[in-house]
Design a protein around this motif. Structure first.
Motif, PDB file in Angstrom:
ATOM      1  N   UNK A  28       0.909  -1.169  -0.019  1.00 21.14           N
ATOM      2  CA  UNK A  28       0.057  -0.164  -0.110  1.00 21.14           C
ATOM      3  C   UNK A  28       0.928   1.253  -0.143  1.00 21.14           C
ATOM      4  N   UNK A  29       0.409   2.415  -0.667  1.00 18.62           N
ATOM      5  CA  UNK A  29       0.995   3.436  -0.510  1.00 18.62           C
ATOM      6  C   UNK A  29       1.670   3.778   0.645  1.00 18.62           C
ATOM      7  N   UNK A  30       0.592   3.922   1.868  1.00 17.59           N
ATOM      8  CA  UNK A  30       0.903   4.250   3.009  1.00 17.59           C
ATOM      9  C   UNK A  30       2.011   3.403   3.734  1.00 17.59           C
ATOM     10  N   UNK A  31       2.299   2.342   3.365  1.00 14.24           N
ATOM     11  CA  UNK A  31       3.271   1.576   3.891  1.00 14.24           C
ATOM     12  C   UNK A  31       4.576   2.073   3.209  1.00 14.24           C
ATOM     13  N   UNK A  32       4.410   2.386   1.886  1.00 16.45           N
ATOM     14  CA  UNK A  32       5.742   2.756   1.331  1.00 16.45           C
ATOM     15  C   UNK A  32       6.167   4.192   2.013  1.00 16.45           C
ATOM     16  N   UNK A  33       5.193   5.064   2.234  1.00 19.20           N
ATOM     17  CA  UNK A  33       5.466   6.280   2.638  1.00 19.20           C
ATOM     18  C   UNK A  33       6.044   6.288   4.227  1.00 19.20           C
ATOM     19  N   UNK A  34       5.493   5.345   4.902  1.00 22.38           N
ATOM     20  CA  UNK A  34       5.849   5.083   6.538  1.00 22.38           C
ATOM     21  C   UNK A  34       7.211   4.597   6.496  1.00 22.38           C
ATOM     22  N   UNK A  35       7.593   3.803   5.437  1.00 25.21           N
ATOM     23  CA  UNK A  35       8.772   3.118   5.449  1.00 25.21           C
ATOM     24  C   UNK A  35       9.974   4.261   5.052  1.00 25.21           C
ATOM     25  N   UNK A  36       9.601   5.239   4.087  1.00 28.69           N
ATOM     26  CA  UNK A  36      10.455   6.310   3.723  1.00 28.69           C
ATOM     27  C   UNK A  36      10.503   7.338   5.099  1.00 28.69           C
ATOM     28  N   UNK A  63      14.887   3.357   0.014  1.00 26.89           N
ATOM     29  CA  UNK A  63      14.109   2.787  -1.102  1.00 26.89           C
ATOM     30  C   UNK A  63      13.007   1.834  -0.655  1.00 26.89           C
ATOM     31  N   UNK A  64      12.030   1.579  -1.406  1.00 28.07           N
ATOM     32  CA  UNK A  64      11.020   0.715  -0.875  1.00 28.07           C
ATOM     33  C   UNK A  64      10.633  -0.171  -2.193  1.00 28.07           C
ATOM     34  N   UNK A  65      10.717  -1.496  -2.365  1.00 24.90           N
ATOM     35  CA  UNK A  65      10.211  -2.279  -3.222  1.00 24.90           C
ATOM     36  C   UNK A  65       9.375  -3.391  -2.531  1.00 24.90           C
ATOM     37  N   UNK A  66       8.303  -3.903  -3.595  1.00 26.84           N
ATOM     38  CA  UNK A  66       7.587  -4.549  -3.008  1.00 26.84           C
ATOM     39  C   UNK A  66       7.703  -6.078  -3.517  1.00 26.84           C
ATOM     40  N   UNK A  67       7.234  -7.041  -2.663  1.00 27.16           N
ATOM     41  CA  UNK A  67       7.483  -8.329  -3.176  1.00 27.16           C
ATOM     42  C   UNK A  67       6.084  -8.655  -3.829  1.00 27.16           C
TER      43      UNK A  67
END
Length: 125
Positions: A91-99, A105-109
């Motif tokens: 989810x976009x929220x997960x990517x933003x939270x990670x950053x 950087x953030x990549x998804x499985x």
């Protein structure tokens, strides 16, 4: 004539098959790979080895990848090591939270070898 130094990548992943896949992709691309199964082990190895990049999962027993990223960025010995979060949380929220936790950087499985290598290269340039 260019001399390439082998860069060490620390992978933090508690699923053996995922660890194996990422290790294979990175070794195939000329990197040296060191693995850690827990966030605590990753912190110890990061301080001892000073890897070029840390690639971490998010969902792990004990400490999440988000928390690990925060801890690494607050620890003087590891603060400058780039972190790539690699997660099934897409989810976009997960990517933003990670950053927001300090990830570079953030990549998804699931990811391809190309996506993983591109993410690693993007944080080491």
């Amino acid at each position: 004539m260019s001399i390439t130094l082998t860069q060490t990548i620390l992978i933090v992943e508690d699923t053996p098959s995922e660890m194996e896949l990422m290790s294979h992709y990175l070794r195939d691309s000329g990197y040296t790979v060191v693995g850690a199964v827990t966030a605590q082990e990753a912190i110890e190895k990061a301080i001892a080895l000073k890897p070029a990049v840390i690639v971490t999962d998010v969902v792990m027993p004990g400490m999440s990848g988000f928390e690990l990223c925060r801890r690494l960025k607050k620890t003087p010995e590891t603060a400058k090591i780039p972190v790539v979060i690699c997660s099934s949380k897409d989810q976009e929220i997960d990517r933003l939270w990670g950053l927001k936790q300090g990830a570079d950087a953030y990549i998804t499985k699931p990811f391809t070898q190309e996506q993983l290598i591109r993410a690693v290269k993007s944080v080491t340039l």
